[in-house]
Write a protein that holds these residues in place. Structure first.
Motif, PDB file in Angstrom:
ATOM      1  N   ASP A  69       0.867  -1.182   0.000  1.00 19.59           N
ATOM      2  CA  ASP A  69       0.000   0.000   0.000  1.00 19.59           C
ATOM      3  C   ASP A  69       0.899   1.225   0.000  1.00 19.59           C
ATOM      4  OD1 ASP A  69      -2.136   1.803   0.422  1.00 19.59           O
ATOM      5  OD2 ASP A  69      -1.852   1.683   2.594  1.00 19.59           O
ATOM      6  N   ALA A  70       0.936   1.987  -1.087  1.00 18.39           N
ATOM      7  CA  ALA A  70       1.812   3.156  -1.206  1.00 18.39           C
ATOM      8  C   ALA A  70       1.075   4.418  -0.769  1.00 18.39           C
ATOM      9  CB  ALA A  70       2.293   3.308  -2.637  1.00 18.39           C
ATOM     10  N   ARG A  71       1.750   5.227   0.048  1.00 18.81           N
ATOM     11  CA  ARG A  71       1.199   6.490   0.536  1.00 18.81           C
ATOM     12  C   ARG A  71       2.206   7.606   0.272  1.00 18.81           C
ATOM     13  NH1 ARG A  71      -4.281   5.690   2.055  1.00 18.81           N
ATOM     14  NH2 ARG A  71      -4.428   3.487   2.664  1.00 18.81           N
ATOM     15  N   ASP A  72       1.721   8.707  -0.273  1.00 15.39           N
ATOM     16  CA  ASP A  72       2.563   9.850  -0.624  1.00 15.39           C
ATOM     17  C   ASP A  72       2.759  10.753   0.588  1.00 15.39           C
ATOM     18  OD1 ASP A  72       2.145  12.715  -2.861  1.00 15.39           O
ATOM     19  OD2 ASP A  72       3.939  11.907  -1.915  1.00 15.39           O
ATOM     20  N   THR A  73       4.030  11.025   0.926  1.00 19.06           N
ATOM     21  CA  THR A  73       4.331  11.939   2.029  1.00 19.06           C
ATOM     22  C   THR A  73       4.523  13.371   1.564  1.00 19.06           C
ATOM     23  OG1 THR A  73       6.737  11.702   1.880  1.00 19.06           O
ATOM     24  CG2 THR A  73       5.539  10.057   3.184  1.00 19.06           C
ATOM     25  N   GLY A  74       4.726  13.562   0.260  1.00 18.98           N
ATOM     26  CA  GLY A  74       5.028  14.894  -0.240  1.00 18.98           C
ATOM     27  C   GLY A  74       6.393  15.395   0.183  1.00 18.98           C
ATOM     28  N   GLY A  75       7.135  14.584   0.930  1.00 19.38           N
ATOM     29  CA  GLY A  75       8.469  14.975   1.366  1.00 19.38           C
ATOM     30  C   GLY A  75       8.485  15.882   2.574  1.00 19.38           C
ATOM     31  N   THR A  76       7.371  15.990   3.308  1.00 25.13           N
ATOM     32  CA  THR A  76       7.302  16.863   4.472  1.00 25.13           C
ATOM     33  C   THR A  76       6.877  16.077   5.707  1.00 25.13           C
ATOM     34  OG1 THR A  76       4.968  17.453   4.201  1.00 25.13           O
ATOM     35  CG2 THR A  76       6.595  18.752   2.955  1.00 25.13           C
ATOM     36  N   PRO A  77       7.242  16.541   6.910  1.00 24.41           N
ATOM     37  CA  PRO A  77       6.785  15.858   8.123  1.00 24.41           C
ATOM     38  C   PRO A  77       5.271  15.814   8.231  1.00 24.41           C
ATOM     39  CG  PRO A  77       8.639  17.286   8.629  1.00 24.41           C
ATOM     40  CD  PRO A  77       8.245  17.590   7.203  1.00 24.41           C
ATOM     41  N   ALA A  78       4.595  16.913   7.872  1.00 23.08           N
ATOM     42  CA  ALA A  78       3.134  16.918   7.947  1.00 23.08           C
ATOM     43  C   ALA A  78       2.544  15.913   6.977  1.00 23.08           C
ATOM     44  CB  ALA A  78       2.605  18.323   7.649  1.00 23.08           C
ATOM     45  N   GLY A  79       3.111  15.852   5.776  1.00 22.23           N
ATOM     46  CA  GLY A  79       2.626  14.885   4.798  1.00 22.23           C
ATOM     47  C   GLY A  79       2.895  13.465   5.235  1.00 22.23           C
ATOM     48  N   ALA A  80       4.041  13.243   5.878  1.00 23.97           N
ATOM     49  CA  ALA A  80       4.365  11.905   6.365  1.00 23.97           C
ATOM     50  C   ALA A  80       3.418  11.485   7.479  1.00 23.97           C
ATOM     51  CB  ALA A  80       5.811  11.863   6.853  1.00 23.97           C
ATOM     52  N   ALA A  81       3.097  12.412   8.365  1.00 25.37           N
ATOM     53  CA  ALA A  81       2.159  12.097   9.443  1.00 25.37           C
ATOM     54  C   ALA A  81       0.791  11.747   8.888  1.00 25.37           C
ATOM     55  CB  ALA A  81       2.063  13.286  10.402  1.00 25.37           C
TER      56      ALA A  81
END
Length: 394
Positions: free
Chosen positions: A93-105
């Protein structure tokens, strides 16, 4: 994002099917091959058939699929897919973080809600710091791709190849030569901090005298530290140390090389040591012939590189092997209840594309690295990666 520069000059031919199991289950069942690559038949895997997985079997990978690091994220995702692409492998299951801590959370919360049993990634230390408390609350293990060991904690492993791992391997190697007086000249930055900490800790673990650590800034830089270490002594006198770790690369290292010999600290008199970054520069480091660095053996990585290129039409990026090996861990240990800490931290570890590695209960990772020696043409392996990590080491 850690940068790990590695030599890529060896070739090993295997089938793509065999490569899907590059992270080997070394725990038994007739597949105990910790120094090689092996294929575990699908019939022996505990993973459920696609679409019928039990809760907690899903593998979630958190990577930047958008933003500045999107190309790295795509390479990590492809490597994980390659590792899990066999019958009985757990779903990804792939999830995009956008490269930011908020996106990762946000991605971590979505992964938890989606039934993740284990999380691969995220990429950077700040992202890992944002994901860790979410995964910990949900009881989900994390195999992060950062090399920042400050992020390591029970249940969160930092899969990146670290300066500390390299230094530990080097310290053991020089100790085996009978060299006990160690020193390091390292920059005043986080990389230098990691090298210095690794040198001090490794010497202590090996029962060696405390090493002399010299830290340098932009001026007088590494040459100033070398002059301080030499102390103005006659270059023909016995050297003050048996081995010296240099935390420099590129032009800074080139400027210091002549001073090594003139100060009696050259590789013909003591064992000069360096980081894996030297692998990229080895053909230009002939003046340091005899110096050592520690890095993964490229012969192990070659099969993964070939399988990746065959499937995706281009060679993998350097960090892609981390995702390949992390996904291989998930595939190797999944059982009816998911991913247990006991299975993840098994003492024999896992045989990955970057060599053997052991996930320790505190989140640290021990790695089996090879020792390379600089020669006039580049570098060559002088000590193979260990076949076992059951003893404290690399």
């Amino acid at each position: 994002m850690v940068r790990v520069a590695l030599v890529r000059t060896f070739t090993l031919l295997v089938t793509a099917a065999g490569l899907a199991a590059c992270v080997a289950d070394t725990g038994g069942g007739g597949y105990n091959q910790p120094t090689g690559l092996n294929m575990v038949p699908a019939a022996t895997r505990a993973g459920p058939a696609p679409g019928t997985e039990a809760p907690g079997h899903r593998v979630s990978i958190l990577v930047p699929l958008t933003g500045p690091n999107a190309e790295v994220g795509q390479a990590l995702l492809r490597a994980a897919q390659l590792s899990l692409d066999q019958p009985g492998g757990p779903p990804l299951d792939a999830r995009d973080t956008g490269g930011t801590p908020a996106g990762a959370a946000q991605a971590a919360r979505a992964a938890v809600a989606g039934g993740a049993g284990i999380i691969l990634g995220p990429l950077t230390a700040p992202e890992t710091g944002a994901v860790a408390p979410i995964a910990r609350e949900a009881g989900i293990p994390v195999l992060a791709f950062t090399s920042d060991v400050a992020q390591a904690q029970p249940g969160v492993w930092t899969m990146g190849i670290t300066p500390g791992q390299q230094v530990r391997r080097l310290v053991l190697a020089v100790q085996a030569e009978g060299k006990v007086r160690l020193a390091a000249a390292v920059p005043q930055n986080p990389f230098g901090d990691a090298l210095a900490t690794g040198m001090a800790a490794s010497a202590g673990e090996a029962g060696l005298p405390p090493p002399r650590i010299l830290r340098y800034g932009s001026s007088p830089g590494l040459p100033g530290s070398l002059k301080e270490l030499a102390g103005g002594a006659d270059p023909s006198a016995p050297p003050p140390v048996d081995a010296l770790l240099l935390g420099a690369a590129g032009p800074q290292l080139g400027q210091a090389v002549p001073l090594l010999s003139s100060s009696g600290l050259g590789p013909t008199r003591i064992r000069v040591l360096g980081p894996a970054l030297w692998a990229r520069e080895a053909p230009q480091l002939g003046a340091l012939a005899g110096a050592w660095y520690a890095a993964p053996d490229p012969a192990r990585r070659a099969p993964f590189q070939q399988a990746y290129a065959a499937k995706y039409g281009a060679p993998p990026r350097e960090l892609a092997s981390l995702a390949f090996d992390a996904a291989g861990v998930a595939r190797a240990v999944v059982d009816r209840i998911g991913y247990s800490a006991a299975a993840l931290t098994r003492p024999q570890g896992f045989a990955g594309s970057d060599g053997l590695f052991v996930l320790q209960p505190d989140g640290q990772v021990r790695r089996g690295l090879a020792i390379f020696e600089i020669d006039p043409a580049g570098s060559h392996v002088v000590q193979a990666a260990p076949g076992s990590l059951t003893a404290p080491a690399s």
